[in-house]
Design a protein around this motif. Structure first.
Motif, mmCIF file in Angstrom:
data_model
loop_
_atom_site.group_PDB
_atom_site.id
_atom_site.type_symbol
_atom_site.label_atom_id
_atom_site.label_comp_id
_atom_site.label_asym_id
_atom_site.label_seq_id
_atom_site.Cartn_x
_atom_site.Cartn_y
_atom_site.Cartn_z
ATOM 1 N N ARG A 153 43.439 42.306 79.799
ATOM 2 C CA ARG A 153 44.605 41.830 80.548
ATOM 3 C C ARG A 153 44.620 42.393 81.956
ATOM 4 N N ARG A 154 44.305 43.660 82.106
ATOM 5 C CA ARG A 154 44.287 44.273 83.438
ATOM 6 C C ARG A 154 43.237 43.622 84.323
ATOM 7 N N ALA A 155 42.092 43.287 83.742
ATOM 8 C CA ALA A 155 41.055 42.607 84.522
ATOM 9 C C ALA A 155 41.501 41.200 84.919
ATOM 10 N N VAL A 156 42.256 40.544 84.032
ATOM 11 C CA VAL A 156 42.791 39.220 84.350
ATOM 12 C C VAL A 156 43.807 39.309 85.480
ATOM 13 N N VAL A 157 44.717 40.298 85.384
ATOM 14 C CA VAL A 157 45.734 40.493 86.432
ATOM 15 C C VAL A 157 45.067 40.767 87.785
ATOM 16 N N ASP A 158 43.957 41.500 87.765
ATOM 17 C CA ASP A 158 43.235 41.814 88.996
ATOM 18 C C ASP A 158 42.389 40.658 89.508
ATOM 19 N N GLY A 159 42.306 39.569 88.753
ATOM 20 C CA GLY A 159 41.522 38.419 89.175
ATOM 21 C C GLY A 159 40.036 38.542 88.908
ATOM 22 N N ARG A 160 39.657 39.513 88.084
ATOM 23 C CA ARG A 160 38.234 39.709 87.804
ATOM 24 C C ARG A 160 37.780 38.958 86.564
ATOM 25 N N MET A 161 38.691 38.561 85.715
ATOM 26 C CA MET A 161 38.351 37.833 84.491
ATOM 27 C C MET A 161 39.366 36.724 84.258
ATOM 28 N N ARG A 162 38.978 35.791 83.397
ATOM 29 C CA ARG A 162 39.890 34.780 82.864
ATOM 30 C C ARG A 162 39.896 34.912 81.350
ATOM 31 N N PHE A 163 41.062 34.728 80.758
ATOM 32 C CA PHE A 163 41.155 34.785 79.294
ATOM 33 C C PHE A 163 41.710 33.471 78.783
ATOM 34 N N PHE A 164 41.091 32.959 77.706
ATOM 35 C CA PHE A 164 41.523 31.716 77.086
ATOM 36 C C PHE A 164 41.825 32.001 75.615
ATOM 37 N N GLY A 165 43.114 31.965 75.290
ATOM 38 C CA GLY A 165 43.538 32.231 73.925
ATOM 39 C C GLY A 165 43.353 31.000 73.052
ATOM 40 N N ILE A 166 42.389 31.062 72.150
ATOM 41 C CA ILE A 166 42.041 29.915 71.312
ATOM 42 C C ILE A 166 42.873 29.920 70.025
ATOM 43 N N ARG A 167 42.694 28.879 69.227
ATOM 44 C CA ARG A 167 43.429 28.764 67.969
ATOM 45 C C ARG A 167 42.575 29.147 66.762
ATOM 46 N N HIS A 168 41.268 29.167 66.927
ATOM 47 C CA HIS A 168 40.359 29.576 65.850
ATOM 48 C C HIS A 168 39.154 30.260 66.489
ATOM 49 N N GLU A 169 38.789 31.397 65.938
ATOM 50 C CA GLU A 169 37.715 32.189 66.546
ATOM 51 C C GLU A 169 36.379 31.450 66.561
ATOM 52 N N GLY A 170 36.168 30.525 65.620
ATOM 53 C CA GLY A 170 34.942 29.732 65.650
ATOM 54 C C GLY A 170 34.816 28.936 66.933
ATOM 55 N N ALA A 171 35.942 28.438 67.426
ATOM 56 C CA ALA A 171 35.935 27.700 68.685
ATOM 57 C C ALA A 171 35.597 28.619 69.856
ATOM 58 N N ALA A 172 36.047 29.869 69.776
ATOM 59 C CA ALA A 172 35.728 30.830 70.837
ATOM 60 C C ALA A 172 34.222 31.044 70.937
ATOM 61 N N ALA A 173 33.560 31.177 69.792
ATOM 62 C CA ALA A 173 32.111 31.388 69.802
ATOM 63 C C ALA A 173 31.381 30.153 70.308
ATOM 64 N N PHE A 174 31.806 28.962 69.909
ATOM 65 C CA PHE A 174 31.175 27.741 70.410
ATOM 66 C C PHE A 174 31.378 27.599 71.921
ATOM 67 N N ALA A 175 32.579 27.927 72.387
ATOM 68 C CA ALA A 175 32.844 27.842 73.826
ATOM 69 C C ALA A 175 31.951 28.800 74.597
ATOM 70 N N ALA A 176 31.816 30.027 74.091
ATOM 71 C CA ALA A 176 30.959 31.008 74.759
ATOM 72 C C ALA A 176 29.496 30.580 74.708
ATOM 73 N N SER A 177 29.077 29.992 73.590
ATOM 74 C CA SER A 177 27.703 29.507 73.466
ATOM 75 C C SER A 177 27.421 28.415 74.495
ATOM 76 N N ALA A 178 28.334 27.458 74.617
ATOM 77 C CA ALA A 178 28.144 26.378 75.591
ATOM 78 C C ALA A 178 28.126 26.917 77.012
ATOM 79 N N TYR A 179 28.980 27.876 77.294
ATOM 80 C CA TYR A 179 29.011 28.521 78.621
ATOM 81 C C TYR A 179 27.631 29.110 78.924
ATOM 82 N N GLY A 180 27.051 29.821 77.941
ATOM 83 C CA GLY A 180 25.740 30.418 78.140
ATOM 84 C C GLY A 180 24.648 29.385 78.313
ATOM 85 N N LYS A 181 24.702 28.295 77.538
ATOM 86 C CA LYS A 181 23.701 27.242 77.667
ATOM 87 C C LYS A 181 23.748 26.593 79.049
ATOM 88 N N LEU A 182 24.953 26.425 79.563
ATOM 89 C CA LEU A 182 25.118 25.750 80.846
ATOM 90 C C LEU A 182 24.724 26.636 82.016
#
Length: 659
Positions: A153-182
């Motif tokens: 949260r502190r990193a988000v407030v400082d503008g160094r990170m973005r956080f996306f609160g998902i509804r299922h952790e499986g979606a978080a892993a798929f999102a991170a995987s796609a980010y890495g592939k791209l």
């Protein structure tokens, strides 16, 4: 501390709490049990000293002594409503009390000024992640990761990170995987201990087998209860061992900056999954360590193919009459060099599905996708070729590269060369350097004809075949060809597609004509259903982080089976204003599996689906949703969805047989 030195925080109005009741309120970040009893107001520490049960969720009850007590809802401990003292308590025991001031019906609680933040273990590690370029985190905040979440949260407030609160952790892993592939750089996914952590595994396996960098951050139970089997205590180190290249618990005595640096370096260099386990009690330990950074730890060292290998390749090409180029995902960033070599050799370029769009279908040398999701044009040239120049491809059995042909295989990863079978010439090195070296030579055989006119002829035959297919109509829904023909025309030249699995994906690979610098993200070797929409969220996050991706349109493709895996992530997209257009082919069944059952002479069984109206669902979630039942409305629906400034879903009612 005197009242004038306190910060007075408004926590609501007197009308909010009837007499004889308690409730939990928050003053800044302090959780307080607010009490309205016997015409008086009081405020005390909300945490029962037994197991931190929330007193504000309890009630005021009359005890056997006839006196009224606040009763903790967890284990029944009692406290005086106005003084916070337990039954028979000593003067120095009981709950911490806070002064209350009522001003014109508004309730203020006095708390001490917030002390300066002291650096914790997780502050050091999150700062290290940030220094290594981790910008986006997908995940769920929960009871065993709160210290780590606060550092994020502190990193988000400082503008160094973005956080996306998902509804299922499986979606978080798929999102991170796609980010890495791209991007080739990692995003992070955050979970609690136990089930939150294990929910990541499918998406992390997707990243691992497709060589995408990901950082997994999992909470864990407190160190003193690890092992015997406490609530949500599982052996995360063992659970993640097979799917990670790097996995380490974070202990109080660890070199915290070094652990975070090694996780990042492993993910980036190895293009793999790195995992850090954070016991609950370690997360808030104070630390005087300095954050780590990549300076002096990374190098840029492209491998230049050996001159002798270039000579051999040139000689083999000089002796070929019908050379073709097959480009895989490992060559995705070398489109210009590959196109230049193809033009020099008058050679068709076939791509694997994962590399679809590497050379646009509008290019004269483009032969389309090869394999099960491919075109007859690509198959024709594979059959007629006498030399295959395979660039950055892993020879998946779905791709269908003919093993019996003479093959030059080029890859920057030595383990990929001849991985599944021997090739005539394996070349270790940078694909762009290989293409540039050959394009500078006159290595086209004088006996080799120009295959490009023939390629244009085969493409025209395929175009006529598609027009014939478009005329097919069984009365059971729209032909998928009509959808992807229109989508290919209407989307921007730099669109990023995130595709799921199933018949919709086969039709996408076969029918959609790419153009410009478009990219395709898919669950390649894992082939996981449900990948499409979470992957689109990861791709959208990357367009916010990376300058070279800013402004690019994200289009997700799925069937009703795939979207049904993580439908509530549409609300995540709405929450964060993700500009994603979702093309959903709704045929009411797992169409690909039905087809496999028929082809295997099995009865079609349990592939039918009970679905909601997905367009209406999208609107209920706060996004744009439209249902299309007539092919005449395809263009308008897609255009409106692309123009919508946020999540949009177009639900096409399709025929499962017309793919």
């Amino acid at each position: 501390m005197t009242d004038e030195n306190l910060d007075w925080i408004s926590v609501g109005r007197t009308d909010d709490l009837p007499r004889g009741r308690v409730k939990t309120v928050t003053a800044r970040t302090t959780s307080i049990c607010l009490v309205h009893f016997d015409g008086q107001w009081s405020a005390m520490n909300n945490h029962c000293p037994h197991q931190r049960g929330p007193l504000g969720e309890g009630s005021i009850e009359k005890g056997v002594d006839g006196k009224c007590w606040i009763r903790c809802p967890w284990h029944g401990w009692d406290f005086d409503p106005l003084t916070g003292k337990p039954p028979g308590g000593h003067e120095d025991s009981g709950q911490q009390m806070y002064p209350v001031d009522i001003r014109d019906g508004e309730i203020f609680i006095g708390i001490a000024p917030e002390p300066p933040h002291e650096t914790t273990v997780t502050d050091v590690m999150v700062d290290t992640l940030s220094n290594w370029g981790i910008q986006s985190v997908f995940g769920m905040v929960g009871h065993s990761n709160l210290g780590l979440a606060d550092a994020i949260r502190r990193a988000v407030v400082d503008g160094r990170m973005r956080f996306f609160g998902i509804r299922h952790e499986g979606a978080a892993a798929f999102a991170a995987s796609a980010y890495g592939k791209l991007t080739g750089t990692p995003a992070a996914c955050l979970t609690i201990a136990g089930p939150g952590a294990t929910n990541l595994l499918t998406g992390l396996w997707d990243a691992k087998v497709d060589r995408a960098p990901v950082i997994a951050l999992t909470g864990q139970v407190q160190t003193q209860v690890m092992g015997p089997g406490a609530f949500q205590d599982i052996d995360l180190l063992s659970a993640f061992a097979a799917v990670t290249r790097f996995s380490q618990p974070v202990l109080g005595s660890s070199n915290h900056a070094e652990l975070a640096s090694l996780a990042c370096k492993t993910a980036i260099v190895e293009q793999d999954v790195a995992h850090l386990i954070f016991p609950d009690d370690v997360q808030t330990i104070l630390s005087d360590q300095k954050a780590g950074a990549p300076d002096g730890r990374m190098s840029s060292a492209p491998v230049i193919p050996a001159a002798s290998e270039i000579d051999k390749a040139a000689g083999m090409i000089l002796g070929a009459r019908r050379p073709i180029i097959v480009a895989g995902h490992g060559a995705i960033h070398m489109r210009d060099q590959i196109a230049a070599l193809a033009e020099r050799l008058d050679a068709p370029v076939l791509t694997t599905f994962k590399a679809k769009g590497l050379i646009p279908d509008s290019h004269p040398n483009a032969a389309g996708v090869l394999g099960r999701s491919g075109t007859p044009v690509a198959s024709w040239f594979m059959n007629e070729a006498d030399l295959i120049i395979a660039l950055g491809t892993s020879f998946s059995n779905h791709t269908g590269i003919e093993r019996g042909k003479t093959i030059i295989h080029v890859d920057h990863e030595r383990m990929q060369l001849g991985k599944f079978h021997p090739v005539a010439l394996p070349v270790w090195g940078d694909i762009a350097a290989f293409c540039d070296a050959l394009a500078a030579r006159d290595c086209k055989s004088p006996d080799a004809g120009n295959q490009i006119p023939e390629l244009a002829e085969r493409r025209e035959i395929w175009k006529r075949e598609k027009n014939t297919r478009l005329a097919e109509n069984t009365g059971h829904g729209i032909h998928s060809l009509a959808i992807f023909e229109a989508l290919g025309r209407l989307v921007p030249d730099d669109t990023i597609f995130a595709v799921d699995v199933g018949n919709n994906t086969y039709s996408f690979g076969r029918y959609l004509e790419t153009k410009g610098s478009q990219r395709v993200l898919m669950s390649g070797y894992l082939g996981s259903i449900g990948f499409g929409f979470p992957a689109a969220m990861g791709a959208w996050a990357a367009t916010q982080d990376k300058e070279d991706l800013k402004g690019r349109k994200i289009v997700a493709i799925s069937g009703d089976g795939g979207f049904g895996q993580y439908p509530m992530e549409f609300t995540t997209a709405v929450k964060y204003g993700m500009d994603i257009t979702h093309i959903l082919l709704h045929n009411g069944e797992l169409g690909k599996i039905s087809k496999e059952q028929r082809s295997g002479e099995w009865p079609v069984w349990e592939t039918d689906l009970q679905n909601p109206g997905f367009a209406a669902f999208a609107r209920l979630c706060g996004g744009h949703g439209v249902k299309v039942t007539d092919a005449a409305d395809i263009d308008t629906a897609i255009h409106e969805a692309l123009e919508h400034p946020g999540p949009a879903l177009v639900e096409f009612m399709t025929d499962a047989e017309l793919v």
